[in-house]
Scaffold this active site. Sequence first.
Site, mmCIF file in Angstrom:
data_model
loop_
_atom_site.group_PDB
_atom_site.id
_atom_site.type_symbol
_atom_site.label_atom_id
_atom_site.label_comp_id
_atom_site.label_asym_id
_atom_site.label_seq_id
_atom_site.Cartn_x
_atom_site.Cartn_y
_atom_site.Cartn_z
ATOM 1 N N GLY A 74 0.829 -1.332 0.025
ATOM 2 C CA GLY A 74 -0.054 -0.140 0.134
ATOM 3 C C GLY A 74 0.970 1.333 0.011
ATOM 4 C CE LYS A 75 4.880 4.100 -0.358
ATOM 5 N NZ LYS A 75 6.023 4.261 0.663
#
Length: 437
Positions: free
Chosen positions: A126-127
């Site tokens: 994720g980011k």
Amino acid sequence: MTTNSTDDATGTDAPTEATTDTADVDSALVTARRQLERAATHADVDSGVVERLKHPTRVQRVSVPLERDDGTVEVFTGYRSQHDDVRGPYKGGLRYHPHVNAEECIGLSMWMTWKCAVMDLPFGGGKGGIAVDPKALSADEIERLTRRFAEELRDIVGPTRDVPAPDMGTDAQTMAWFMDAYSMQQGETIPGVVTGKPPVIGGSFGREEAPGRSTAIITREAVDHYGRDLSETTVAIQGFGSVGANAARLLEDWGATVVSVSDVNGAIYDPDGLDVQSIPTHDEEPEAVLEQDAPETLSNDEILELDVDVLIPAAIGNVLTADNADDVGADLVVEGANGPTTFAADAIFEERGVPVIPDILANAGGVTVSYFEWLQDINRRQWTLEEVNDELESKMLDAWNDVRSEVESKDLSWRDAAYVVALSRIAEAKAVRGLWP
């Protein structure tokens, strides 16, 4: 509040201002997809799995209103890309930077998927972040912005869903505010919603130093792999934030000669070796490198071309490009930053026979100690710094040996080998779980 760290590093450690205008620089998403396609040619992976991995599971775009200190209201845009969770919760940093956008977050979340897989961690990628210049905000404004961002992301994050961490422009205090806001919304203290927190509220000792420590460990192993003695090895490091400084200090402790380091303003160089222990890090004293005594000063471009044994780009992405790859004088490149080498530069290094140890292996200490922090939060038991560092050493050596095995058995580049390790693990998990009809 302007720290730069890697999770989960994905982030980097230093000057976000020194971007490059080189024509061969692609977006993180384009580069990540190219690297995926190339790795797939070396791994026995179903084409359907590769196609699925080119796309994120979801990308959340939110508006984040902020009441400024003067009473005016400004609305910022925030993002969270959740790439893949076949092996566990999404994991990756939150960055505050003016250039944050959806495409960047998708590409960086893909890198986090590979990084977690190559380290064999039970996480996906994720980011996220907010398109904002944190230097233009007061501490109170950053706190209010962070708390509102936590509210906007509340339904898609959590210890078993998606676990953010610090990244460019955020730090342990940011994570503390995010955790507190989320906990207040849930009605109970939930430290495991984020990692990279201060130890007093469930953070892990050694988390901030971890990306630099892992970069040093992998550098040490790579030097040994190529039959060299670390005590006879010269090193140049671009960036002197949490990654570059910690890597420099450890390598010096282990006998290497660090001849050049830099920050956003430039580099200092001493062919006989610098006393890196005496140079303040970016966190200790911002932009202090050029204030130190040294025989020579260089630009951030010139440090990349020094005739050294090892070059560690540990500042920002896209600094090694088609324009300068032929001029790099190092015999070995170890990526401390995320994405410092463009796709075109990678090809040039391969043609020249210059090994490049990729970021998804070298700086993976950040997300690895984030995993340790997550475990500590779940079990409500804090590890000592010695325990953290011992476990990190063990995980890094395991990952190094897994990647090295692919390099040696298939005659691959280090980047291709790391991707093969990661992709094989992800593909196996997807095959076992199957595809929802």
